[in-house]
Structure formats: C-alpha cells, structure tokens
Write a protein that holds these residues in place. Sequence first.
Motif, PDB file in Angstrom:
ATOM      1  N   UNK A  73      20.381  27.183  60.900  1.00  0.00           N
ATOM      2  CA  UNK A  73      21.726  26.556  60.894  1.00  0.00           C
ATOM      3  C   UNK A  73      22.153  26.570  62.250  1.00  0.00           C
ATOM      4  N   UNK A  74      22.185  27.424  63.115  1.00  0.00           N
ATOM      5  CA  UNK A  74      22.570  27.664  64.424  1.00  0.00           C
ATOM      6  C   UNK A  74      21.719  26.740  65.327  1.00  0.00           C
ATOM      7  N   UNK A  75      20.555  26.554  65.065  1.00  0.00           N
ATOM      8  CA  UNK A  75      19.656  25.788  66.033  1.00  0.00           C
ATOM      9  C   UNK A  75      20.218  24.337  65.886  1.00  0.00           C
ATOM     10  N   UNK A  76      20.373  23.840  64.695  1.00  0.00           N
ATOM     11  CA  UNK A  76      20.875  22.395  64.228  1.00  0.00           C
ATOM     12  C   UNK A  76      22.458  22.097  64.778  1.00  0.00           C
ATOM     13  N   UNK A 486      25.274  22.707  48.649  1.00  0.00           N
ATOM     14  CA  UNK A 486      26.644  22.652  48.774  1.00  0.00           C
ATOM     15  C   UNK A 486      27.226  23.324  50.105  1.00  0.00           C
ATOM     16  N   UNK A 487      28.459  23.129  50.276  1.00  0.00           N
ATOM     17  CA  UNK A 487      29.134  23.906  51.509  1.00  0.00           C
ATOM     18  C   UNK A 487      29.026  23.370  53.071  1.00  0.00           C
ATOM     19  N   UNK A 488      29.487  23.586  53.972  1.00  0.00           N
ATOM     20  CA  UNK A 488      29.202  23.249  55.083  1.00  0.00           C
ATOM     21  C   UNK A 488      27.701  23.195  55.798  1.00  0.00           C
ATOM     22  N   UNK A 489      27.110  24.234  55.462  1.00  0.00           N
ATOM     23  CA  UNK A 489      25.789  24.420  55.807  1.00  0.00           C
ATOM     24  C   UNK A 489      24.780  23.198  55.163  1.00  0.00           C
TER      25      UNK A 489
END
Length: 555
Positions: A73-76, A486-489
């Motif tokens: 997630x952080x990489x994207x 679902x969610x932001x991620x």
Amino acid sequence: MSNSNQFDAIVIGSGIGGLTVAALLSKLNKKKVLILEQHFVIGGFTHEFKRIHKFKWDVGLHYVGNMEKGEIGRAVFDYITDGKLQWHKMPESFEKFVYPDFTFEEFADPQKYKADLIQRFPKEKQAIERYFFELKTIAITANLPTFLNPLLKLIFPSLGKIHRQTTKEYFDQNFLDVKLKALLASQWGTYGLPPSKSSFATHAMVIYSFLTGGWYPVGGASEIAKHIMPVIERNGGKALTKSQVTEIIIDKGIAKGVKVQKFHVSQAPVEEYYAPIIISDAGAFNTYTKLIPENDLIADYREEIKSFPKGSSAITLYLGFKESPEKLGFRGENHWIYTSYEHDKAFQEQKAKPDQVINSCYLSFASLKDPTATAHTAQAIIFVDYDFFSQWHKQSWKKREETYYDLKEKITQNILNFVESRYPGFKELIEYKELSTPVTLEYFNQSDRGAIYGIPAIPERLGKKWSNPKTPIKNLYLTGTDVMSLGIMGAMMGGVKTVGILKGSFGFFNIMSKCIQESSKAEKTADVVDCDSEALLQSADRIISESSNRELTHR
C-alpha cells in the motif's frame, strides 16, 4: 469537437480509486486525463470539511493500513504522489475493542496480536494460527488476476470454499469461544457488515491490511488529493468540480465520451467531453443503472445489480473539543465499543431504531492521528438502515423539515450518552457537534441508499460480471471498491487493477513492480521491500511460470 473537450482518458469521480487511475495513466502512459467530480471538492471519501474556522474532519478515511515503508500500500501511495505524501503512524496499541467485561488492545505487530489472542484463549491456539495463515493467503492471492483462478485453486485448494463463506460461517467452523469470535469480528465496521452477512474473504483482506498498524496522512486526509493532482496535471490533466456526469456517450457499443451538468442544477447547460477511454469511479450501481443509456449489451447486468442486496449506511457524529481528549487518556487509537458479543443481533436492533437503541460505536480521533492538527476533533460512527431516514431523501441538504433536525439531535444525544457511559467526562470536552445521516451521504456522493461501501461485501458478490473492471461496452471500465475490496486501500488497489487491465495480461504485476522498485530506490536500499511485497511478486512469478509451462505443454 474542440481540443478543450478532448482528452486521452476521462475518469468519472475523484475518489481514491479514480485518482489512482488518473495518476497511473499520467505517470506510466503520459495520458492527459480529465477527472469529473460532482462535489465541490475533490477526493471522495478522502476529502475534509471545516467548521467555525478551526475544527477539521475527514469524511471517510479514519485510518489506513498496509502503510509501513516497504509494504504494498505504501509503495503505491508513494508512486502516485511522487513520494511527497507523508504518513503518521498511530500508537502501537492502535485498536481498543471494548466489551462489557473486558477490553482487548490490538498492537501494530501481527505476532504480538496473535500471541495475545492465544494467551487469552489458549484452547484455540491451533485455530488462531490457522486464521492468521489464511488471512495472509487470501490477502496476497486476492491481488492476482482473475484469469489465474484455475491455477490458484490447484495451489490453494481450500480457497474456493473459504471465499464462499460468510465471516460467521468461518468463525463457527473454526472457533468455539463466543468471546473470541466477537473479538475477531470487532472491526466489522471497516467493511460495513456484521459476521452473518459479510464475506470472510473481504474480512480477511481488510483485517490483514491493518495487522502492521494504522496510519494517517500528515496534514489531514485532503493531503492525499493535494499530492496526487500534480502527477495528473503534469501531462495536461485536470479535475473539474461541481461537474455531474449525467450520461456516458455510447455509439455502436463503444464509449466515446460523457455528458456533464452542474451538480444539483437540473436546468444547467449540458457539456460534452470526449476520450477513447472512459473509467467510472461512480460505483457499479450508478454506472449500470444511471449513466449508461438503455443498451442491450448491459440489460442483464442492469437488472441483476438492481435486485442485488443493498449496502449498509451510517451515521457520523462530528465533534470538536474545548481541549485535548488526551485529558481522558485517549492517545489516537480507535475505540470499538460494544454492549454485546452478538454483533448481528446488536446490529439488527440498532440499525432499525437508532433514536432508541445505541449498542455499538466506532470512535476515532483524527486530531490525535495528525501531528499538525491545531484543534481537537473526533468522530463517532454507528451503522444504520437507510429506510429509517428515507422520507427526507428528496429534500435538499440544510433545507429539510424540522422533524429531521429534531431526530438528529435526539440521536446525537443518544450517541454522546453511550460514549459517556464508557468514558465519564467525555461530554464535558465538547464545544461543537454535527451529525450526518444516510441521506447526507446520498446527497453528496449519489450512492444508492447512502451505501457507504457501495456494493455490499457479501459472498454472493464474488465473481459477478458487473464487478469486473472491464464492462461489455468497449472502452468503458470501472474502478474503485466495487472491482476490488473495501476501504481506502481496497479502492486504491481497485485503481491499480483497472489500469492493469488496460495494460494487458500481466499489467497489474508490471505496475506493482514499478511501484515497489521506485519505493525501494527512494529508500536507497533494496531490502526495504517487506516480505508481503516479495510474497506478491513471488506468487506472480510462480503462477506465471506455471501458466507458461502449461501453455507450452498444450501447444
């Protein structure tokens, strides 16, 4: 057709799924992308609003997982913001699950979390270890393209059964202790459905993303769109607000453009914009039932999605404080407060009569998560039934009849009393309060019945053709939570998935590889990529290799 109305791609909606698509198309393919947002601010559920010039709240972010440096997630996020968006980690004890006779803390360390569960429920040790293994298996394989499903079934034969189970079915099959089952389901609000309704696969993907902790953007949720837009604008792209797409222009089965009017102004002139690629982040329901004109290609999709079960909605109480809630011992962690271990029963009671029954609540302190905050705020969220408020859905925002506002005040006091009963002194801290309801959500994001998470995450959703990024209309695609999780991620990874489809069979892996490599370079060390990033790429390599071998065998 003027050049000002012609783009390389058009994205309908500026939620994180749409922003991700636009940023990736700009950065990877140098595309000139137009984003059309009906609201007067971009960002979807990542935008913020302010009251009395000091109190600021996000409307749907709350916290994000999978954001440790090196995680996927952080990489994207780093890739689509050029690494300029900064993140603040919540306390190590970032979740508190509050029940009548005990409180359990989840720490930002999956091994500690697992050990704490085993210590409290030693007889369930084997089942708990299997649970953590299956969370990881589901989360990693969920990112693989659907055409690899036959191979996945051979490699992970139990996945098919698990994907068809509800969270309750999985828990009942694997655990005995009622309190343990309730505890593991404590975060069901992150995907909007209690255990008997929700898909265990969705539960696994969402919960797994939070095992290493929760994070919040430094400066607030609006920093997300603020740092993504320069990447989009670099190649001539832009975002237009107050611009509601009323129709997707289709000619002979091919999407060619969109018709746009000023939001909530029925007599406003219609403008048209054109592009060879149209991507909708407006949700599968709105896209198939409202934006696509009558068309035989999607007739079956339209009828099926109309009859599909509806998603849940929510009430959010926005609070501004006179002084820091740290006075009462809060440190920025989330609080999930329950009066019962029976989540389904409690949900049924509360959703139908929120003016009478409050038996669960999610409590979040955005100001304690953002180190730059200058005024202290919180949000208290409860899940409710849209039908309880439907009589006011045709009335305009801030112009509804007095009975609506009387009801809001009653529910506000009920929520505050509920929190006060757990944390005495809470009400004394409050300077400002404002309640949003399902009809508020419906008005601003045009979601079906104010569904905060779009299409509900039930097992029956799995494999539906209308949840695929590629639609039957040539050059028309979907993105966001409805095509992923679902969610932001989940919405962001939905954006990656959609662009991956546009780039071909292994486009998703190519995109992820670029994101991870750039993130690694930014840290100036190759070992920054964590085991889950490596696991995703290794799974891809393994499955691609097997796929190639099978193809050669069958030639």
